[in-house]
Design an enzyme around this catalytic site. Structure first.
Site, short mmCIF file in Angstrom:
data_model
loop_
_atom_site.label_atom_id
_atom_site.label_comp_id
_atom_site.label_asym_id
_atom_site.label_seq_id
_atom_site.Cartn_x
_atom_site.Cartn_y
_atom_site.Cartn_z
N ASP A 213 -14.65 -0.15 15.83
CA ASP A 213 -15.78 0.43 16.55
C ASP A 213 -16.20 -0.51 17.69
O ASP A 213 -16.64 -1.63 17.43
CB ASP A 213 -16.94 0.64 15.57
CG ASP A 213 -18.05 1.50 16.13
OD1 ASP A 213 -18.05 1.77 17.34
OD2 ASP A 213 -18.92 1.90 15.34
N HIS A 306 -15.26 12.75 17.28
CA HIS A 306 -16.32 11.92 17.87
C HIS A 306 -15.94 11.42 19.25
O HIS A 306 -16.75 11.50 20.18
CB HIS A 306 -16.62 10.74 16.93
CG HIS A 306 -17.71 9.85 17.42
ND1 HIS A 306 -19.00 10.30 17.60
CD2 HIS A 306 -17.71 8.54 17.80
CE1 HIS A 306 -19.76 9.30 18.05
NE2 HIS A 306 -18.98 8.23 18.19
C1 HEM Z 1 -16.63 5.72 20.21
C2 HEM Z 1 -18.17 5.32 15.64
C3 HEM Z 1 -22.56 6.94 16.97
C4 HEM Z 1 -21.09 7.00 21.58
C5 HEM Z 1 -16.67 5.48 18.87
C6 HEM Z 1 -15.54 5.08 18.06
C7 HEM Z 1 -15.98 4.95 16.79
C8 HEM Z 1 -17.38 5.30 16.78
C9 HEM Z 1 -15.18 4.52 15.58
C10 HEM Z 1 -14.11 4.87 18.57
C11 HEM Z 1 -13.81 3.45 18.98
C12 HEM Z 1 -14.58 2.98 20.17
O1 HEM Z 1 -14.32 3.37 21.32
O2 HEM Z 1 -15.51 2.19 19.95
C13 HEM Z 1 -19.49 5.74 15.60
C14 HEM Z 1 -20.29 5.81 14.41
C15 HEM Z 1 -21.52 6.28 14.79
C16 HEM Z 1 -21.49 6.48 16.22
C17 HEM Z 1 -19.83 5.45 13.02
C18 HEM Z 1 -22.75 6.55 13.96
C19 HEM Z 1 -22.96 6.00 12.78
C20 HEM Z 1 -22.54 7.10 18.34
C21 HEM Z 1 -23.66 7.53 19.13
C22 HEM Z 1 -23.25 7.55 20.42
C23 HEM Z 1 -21.86 7.13 20.45
C24 HEM Z 1 -25.06 7.86 18.59
C25 HEM Z 1 -24.02 7.89 21.69
C26 HEM Z 1 -25.10 8.61 21.75
C27 HEM Z 1 -19.77 6.65 21.60
C28 HEM Z 1 -19.00 6.54 22.81
C29 HEM Z 1 -17.70 6.20 22.43
C30 HEM Z 1 -17.72 6.07 20.97
C31 HEM Z 1 -19.51 6.76 24.23
C32 HEM Z 1 -16.49 6.01 23.33
C33 HEM Z 1 -15.85 7.37 23.56
C34 HEM Z 1 -14.64 7.31 24.47
O3 HEM Z 1 -14.83 7.38 25.68
O4 HEM Z 1 -13.52 7.18 23.95
N1 HEM Z 1 -17.78 5.62 18.05
N2 HEM Z 1 -20.25 6.14 16.68
N3 HEM Z 1 -21.47 6.88 19.16
N4 HEM Z 1 -18.99 6.36 20.52
FE1 HEM Z 1 -19.58 6.31 18.60
#
Ligand code: HEM
Length: 397
Positions: A213, A306
């Site tokens: 993450d 996601h």
């Molecule tokens: C990407 C987990 C909540 C925005 C990711 C990734 C994981 C992850 C595993 C893929 C790896 C990475 O690029 O870091 C989670 C978990 C969440 C959560 C477990 C809640 C418990 C959120 C929230 C937002 C968000 C609330 C924004 C409002 C993003 C964005 C990416 C991302 C912008 C990159 C997407 C891309 O362009 O590939 N998240 N996330 N995430 N997450 Fe989350």
């Protein structure tokens, strides 16, 4: 929108726990647990306090953090706000450099700063109290309610915020104690949220769902970072060098997450669990190909996943993610109380953060296992450029 493939697949497979062995992952050569640890943290390391920006944002995240929100006591005045900021400036300047704060009752605890940073922000109410309402950034307000929210007031809002980070939890605890007790006559602690993360330098950490993450992010020191994170003073000249913090406390329902298999978990996020590579690639750093389809014409990265939903639809929708895991004591009858302290830094909450949050609230396969229980928005003050100046000084001049 269709039900997430993750859930369909679980049904096809008739449920079943997602055990590592089922996917052939074990204690083999690829497992980082078999490698020698070569990256010991230096307890004497310090991060500079003075500069155009506060530390703790572009700083590589230390292993431990505490976010503390405080409220002004009833009847607080502009002088009280300035007083708090002056005390915090002096305390933070000393503690982050490995010295005790003035009147520190446990000065020995200050000897191992462990990359301690203290980052200070203000909530919306302070601008009225301090008589500087016209200088309040237009985006500084609580986020609008979302249907996915199950917010508990105990984790929301606040008049002031401290983000305290260090590699050693003792350094965090000591700094939080000093900073809070020094201003106890002027403010009360509203909530404290403690978190942790660890990764080898340059690598992405894992959250408590086991996912890599933090892959897609904005690199400090780049033109993107300057443009998307640091305020340039165009709308509010006093804020040049500052930014904003959105802190969402997001609970993970790990017991039901345990019910889906490994493939289902990967389809939910759109990346593999082992390396964090997108489902269309082989390495974590590969760009996801959201248009790729398999031989049946089905998207390899589900549009409901996601990363497909969170991916920016315009350059202006990007922000810095600098979150921490939390793992608190479960309430009776439960086995865990874990989640993410999702911390996002951006110049403009309304333009950058909100469109992504709205999209995820509309649909995100991950929402089945994640529940926002806390939410707060703060303006993060510019840095203290010159020793002797204080945090927030430009707001009051
Ligand atoms: C990407 C987990 C909540 C925005 C990711 C990734 C994981 C992850 C595993 C893929 C790896 C990475 O690029 O870091 C989670 C978990 C969440 C959560 C477990 C809640 C418990 C959120 C929230 C937002 C968000 C609330 C924004 C409002 C993003 C964005 C990416 C991302 C912008 C990159 C997407 C891309 O362009 O590939 N998240 N996330 N995430 N997450 Fe989350």
């Amino acid at each position: 929108m269709a039900e997430p493939r993750a859930v369909n697949r679980r049904r096809l497979l008739g449920g079943g726990a997602a055990v590592a062995g089922a996917a052939g992952i074990g204690w083999g050569a690829a497992s980082s647990s078999t490698r020698a640890v070569t990256t010991a943290r230096d307890p004497m390391a310090t991060v500079p306090f003075h500069g155009p920006h506060q530390a703790g944002i572009a700083t590589a995240p230390p292993d431990h953090a505490a976010f503390v929100a405080l409220d002004l006591r009833p009847g607080a005045t502009r002088a009280d706000v300035i007083g708090v900021l002056k005390i915090w400036t002096d305390d933070a300047a000393r503690l982050t450099q490995g010295g005790p704060a003035l009147g520190d009752t446990e000065p020995e605890l200050a000897r191992r700063p462990s990359r301690l940073t203290v980052t200070v922000g203000l909530g919306p109410k302070v601008f009225g109290v301090a008589g500087v309402q016209a200088r309040r950034p237009s985006w500084l307000a609580p986020l609008p309610p979302f249907t996915i929210d199950r917010l508990e007031p105990a984790w929301c809002d606040g008049d002031l915020v401290l983000q305290v980070c260090a590699d050693e939890p003792t350094a965090v605890a000591h700094a939080v104690r000093v900073l809070c007790k020094g201003v106890a006559s002027l403010v009360t602690v509203r909530w404290v949220q403690r978190g942790f993360r660890n990764a080898e330098p340059g690598a992405s950490p894992r959250n408590l769902m086991g996912q890599v993450d933090g892959t897609v992010n904005i690199a400090p020191g780049t033109a993107d970072f300057d443009r998307l994170v640091w305020d340039d003073g165009a709308a509010q000249p006093w804020l040049r060098g500052g930014t904003s913090l959105v802190l969402r406390r997001i609970a993970m329902t790990l017991d039901t997450w345990d019910e889906i298999d490994r493939d289902g978990r990967e389809l939910t996020v759109g990346r593999t669990l082992d390396t964090g590579a997108p489902l269309t690639g082989t390495k974590e750093s590969d760009d996801p190909d959201f248009a790729a389809v398999d031989r049946y014409g089905i998207p390899v990265i589900p549009p409901s996943s996601h990363i497909a939903r969170a991916h920016h639809t315009s350059e202006g929708e990007r922000f810095l993610r600098r979150g921490y895991n939390y793992d608190d004591a479960p309430i009776p009858g439960h086995t865990s109380n874990s989640g993410l302290l999702f911390a996002a830094f951006q110049r403009d909450v309304a333009a950058q953060y909100l469109p992504v949050q709205k999209r995820l609230a509309e649909f995100d396969a991950l929402n089945v296992w994640t529940v926002p229980v806390g939410s707060a928005v703060f303006v993060i003050l510019p840095g203290v450029r010159t020793p002797g100046d204080y945090l927030g000084q430009s707001l009051f001049e």
